[in-house]
Scaffold this active site. Structure first.
Site, PDB file in Angstrom:
ATOM      1  N   HIS A 134      -7.161  -1.348  13.015  1.00  0.00           N
ATOM      2  CA  HIS A 134      -6.555  -0.738  11.836  1.00  0.00           C
ATOM      3  C   HIS A 134      -7.205   0.606  11.512  1.00  0.00           C
ATOM      4  CE1 HIS A 134      -4.657  -0.327   7.979  1.00  0.00           C
ATOM      5  NE2 HIS A 134      -5.720  -0.674   7.263  1.00  0.00           N
ATOM      6  N   PHE A 170       0.851  -1.186   0.000  1.00  0.00           N
ATOM      7  CA  PHE A 170       0.000   0.000   0.000  1.00  0.00           C
ATOM      8  C   PHE A 170       0.889   1.240   0.000  1.00  0.00           C
ATOM      9  CE2 PHE A 170      -2.720   3.203   1.983  1.00  0.00           C
ATOM     10  CZ  PHE A 170      -3.960   2.955   1.437  1.00  0.00           C
ATOM     11  N   HIS A 214     -14.151  -0.261   5.288  1.00  0.00           N
ATOM     12  CA  HIS A 214     -13.457  -0.622   6.522  1.00  0.00           C
ATOM     13  C   HIS A 214     -14.253  -0.188   7.741  1.00  0.00           C
ATOM     14  CE1 HIS A 214      -9.981  -1.154   3.845  1.00  0.00           C
ATOM     15  NE2 HIS A 214      -9.329  -1.712   4.851  1.00  0.00           N
ATOM     16  N   GLU A 274      -7.199  -8.872   2.544  1.00  0.00           N
ATOM     17  CA  GLU A 274      -6.862  -8.168   1.311  1.00  0.00           C
ATOM     18  C   GLU A 274      -5.714  -8.862   0.580  1.00  0.00           C
ATOM     19  OE1 GLU A 274      -8.094  -3.695   2.803  1.00  0.00           O
ATOM     20  OE2 GLU A 274      -6.066  -4.421   3.239  1.00  0.00           O
ATOM     21  N   HIS A 284       0.564  -5.003   7.072  1.00  0.00           N
ATOM     22  CA  HIS A 284      -0.375  -5.177   5.967  1.00  0.00           C
ATOM     23  C   HIS A 284       0.346  -5.525   4.667  1.00  0.00           C
ATOM     24  CE1 HIS A 284      -3.743  -3.675   8.424  1.00  0.00           C
ATOM     25  NE2 HIS A 284      -2.745  -3.067   9.043  1.00  0.00           N
TER      26      HIS A 284
END
Length: 229
Positions: free
Chosen positions: A56, A17, A169, A181, A46
């Site tokens: 998170h 990410f 989320h 994910e 993550h």
């Protein structure tokens, strides 16, 4: 028992990410020199195929080591969303027919095919879920959903500023649920009755963890579909 791996390999330089820690692996000891082999890992919570815990995005939410493991193992409902264009918003009407008769505890996995772009800039332009889908799933008793994308919400560009908007989320993690994910290989889950599992490392007080996600079912099962299809 047939077991299908739904996880990306963890390796140095793998895509993460935007802004997350880079993944690095390094040899720390070798059999030739030390009599045993050990590697050193540097990665974020993550990285790769992973699970988001409530903390998170939810202040005071449960950490990954407090998640009920039973919520991360259960009957899978794979939802096909083919032909996705970059940034497509998947609406409830697009998938409603595949989400009938959901039993509480079902784990819903969205198969967009976007995992084919993992490791490229295009992967960041993935399709996203309309928050209405999350609200309806939660109302049906679903507490874990999975994506073969980086994110069920839009992923910001690397130069974006300000807080990130993560409405899906907020819905799922807000009820103490979990989101898996960066799944891959969902095309191999080609029959009803599969059980999905994505167990995190027991990382005390942290907000997520890489997982080894799998789907499994008996080789010659004659039982009904536990996901209710």
């Amino acid at each position: 028992m047939r077991v299908v791996d739904l996880s990306h390999p963890v390796r140095t330089g793998m895509q993460v990410f935007p802004g997350d820690p880079h993944v690095r692996t390094r040899t720390a000891a070798t059999v030739a020199q030390d009599g045993f082999r050990v590697a050193e890992l540097h990665l974020g919570t993550h990285s790769g195929t992973h699970v988001d815990a409530p903390s998170h995005t939810v202040e005071g939410g449960a950490d990954v080591d407090a998640l009920e493991l039973s919520s991360l193992v259960g009957p899978a409902r794979v939802v096909d969303v083919p032909g996705c264009a970059p940034g497509r918003v998947v609406r409830w009407a697009d998938v409603a027919g595949q989400l009938e008769r959901l039993a509480p505890g079902t784990i819903v996995l969205f198969r967009t095919g976007w995992s084919a772009h993992f490791g490229t800039e295009r992967y960041l332009e993935h399709p996203v879920l309309d928050p209405e889908i999350a609200r309806r799933l939660v109302a049906a008793g679903v507490r874990t959903l999975g994506m073969d994308t980086l994110n069920p919400d839009p992923t910001p560009t690397a130069d974006a500023t300000g807080p990130v908007a993560l409405p899906v989320h907020e819905v799922v993690l807000g009820v103490g649920g979990a989101i898996v994910e960066n799944l891959t290989g969902l095309a191999a889950v080609d029959r009803p009755g599969a059980v999905f599992a994505a167990l995190p490392l027991r990382l005390a007080g942290l907000d997520g963890s890489p997982v080894r996600a799998v789907a499994m079912w008996p080789d010659a099962a004659e039982d009904g579909d536990p996901a209710g299809r």
